[in-house]
Design an enzyme around this catalytic site. Sequence first.
Site, short mmCIF file in Angstrom:
data_model
loop_
_atom_site.label_atom_id
_atom_site.label_comp_id
_atom_site.label_asym_id
_atom_site.label_seq_id
_atom_site.Cartn_x
_atom_site.Cartn_y
_atom_site.Cartn_z
N ASP A 65 0.84 -1.19 0.00
CA ASP A 65 0.00 0.00 0.00
C ASP A 65 0.88 1.25 0.00
O ASP A 65 1.99 1.23 -0.53
CB ASP A 65 -0.93 -0.03 1.22
CG ASP A 65 -2.29 0.59 0.94
OD1 ASP A 65 -2.35 1.82 0.81
OD2 ASP A 65 -3.29 -0.15 0.83
N HIS A 100 -3.69 5.83 3.39
CA HIS A 100 -4.46 4.66 2.96
C HIS A 100 -3.92 3.38 3.58
O HIS A 100 -4.68 2.54 4.06
CB HIS A 100 -4.41 4.59 1.43
CG HIS A 100 -5.32 3.56 0.84
ND1 HIS A 100 -4.89 2.30 0.49
CD2 HIS A 100 -6.64 3.61 0.52
CE1 HIS A 100 -5.91 1.62 -0.02
NE2 HIS A 100 -6.97 2.38 -0.02
N ASN A 193 -13.28 0.45 -7.66
CA ASN A 193 -14.35 1.38 -7.31
C ASN A 193 -14.94 2.08 -8.53
O ASN A 193 -15.32 3.24 -8.45
CB ASN A 193 -13.82 2.44 -6.33
CG ASN A 193 -13.38 1.85 -5.02
OD1 ASN A 193 -13.79 0.75 -4.66
ND2 ASN A 193 -12.55 2.56 -4.30
N SER A 257 -11.43 -1.26 -1.03
CA SER A 257 -10.18 -1.38 -0.26
C SER A 257 -10.42 -1.97 1.13
O SER A 257 -9.81 -2.98 1.49
CB SER A 257 -9.49 -0.03 -0.14
OG SER A 257 -8.74 0.26 -1.29
#
Length: 391
Positions: A65, A100, A193, A257
Amino acid sequence: MNRGLMNRRRIGTVIATAGLSALLCTVTATPAQADTPTSWESRALGLSSAQRTTQGEGVKVAVLDSGVEKDHSALAGKVTTGPDFLKDGLQPGDPRWGGHGTAMASDVLKVAPKAEILSVRVIDDKKEHDADDWKTGPSPVAQGIEYAVNHGADVISMSLGGDSFGSSFNEEETKALAHAAHKGVTVVASAGNDGDVFNDSSYPAGYPGVIAVAAVKQGGSRAEFSTVRTYNTVAAPGVGIVSAKNTGGYEPVNGTSPAAALTSGVVALMLGKDDKLKPSQVRAILTKTAAHPPGGYSPLVGHGVINAAAAVRAVSKPPADRAAPAEYKGKPHLASRTNVKPTQHPPMDTALLTIGLSAAGVGLLLVVGAVVVSRMGRRRTSTTPPRHGLA
């Protein structure tokens, strides 16, 4: 909205607009997670029951990430920081570092509080990118997968995705994923998404062997943003998931996520009970124990919303691992032979070719002769004395 921006999202999370206080609730927790708030996903996944059996002890989850702020109270003592393969010069404390990743690591530990996190930085925190933002060179994601496999990861969690500027299927990444499969490492990724915009395919979720996770809202129906694809394996909560902030505290987030991170935590619970499970067995258990949609499968939510309690129970009697190579015992030829002879081309007529080559040779001689005459003329001109008064 510009398609070039929307279909290149590498991060699968957005901040929810709902108030934090309206989403918080508490589950029966171990001391390691007593101060970590949860939202509705605990009930939806059956975490309370699953965690009575296993909490992911001894399982290492690699979170590929944007970096993880390891000093956050939800993560303290649980995180090992690996390399930064993005190599963009950003450091902890920068607005585009660790937001994130910290949220996703906390979601993994919310499900498997005794698991270990290996943080490997392969993206930044910018939600949308232009093509000029990406550097050429080796794929950071591929390098991150290789590093995780070579440093003892049992699960690789990738809450990232999007097409890579016209070349979404990356050969380096497929090789790295093949290495992970060979070493028995389960790989989980967010489905994407883009479901409410262009519904573009998303990688690494679309690669074979990856457990692609769609997002659902409360009640179990698909979240509007969740990408709809036939590669979707399962689904998990992805709306209003309270997650850790890299600046401290918590905030609710939406996206595939957190759905992928929660699923990675469930896989850690399963491996905490039986660390001999192979990726194919993990996938089979998750899909079999999920709350199936009508018909058993749907590109909207895959095989359905995962059930952590049922999955952990099913680990006691895992299905056979049928992913090993098998000897081919079929016919030597896939199709029956026929009496039709292969088509043959007639002999080439070389007469025209010979004439053409001869003409080309004559032309070449004429050109060479012209060049020689031109050079001789220049030599004679250069030996003529200059006129008086001229330089």
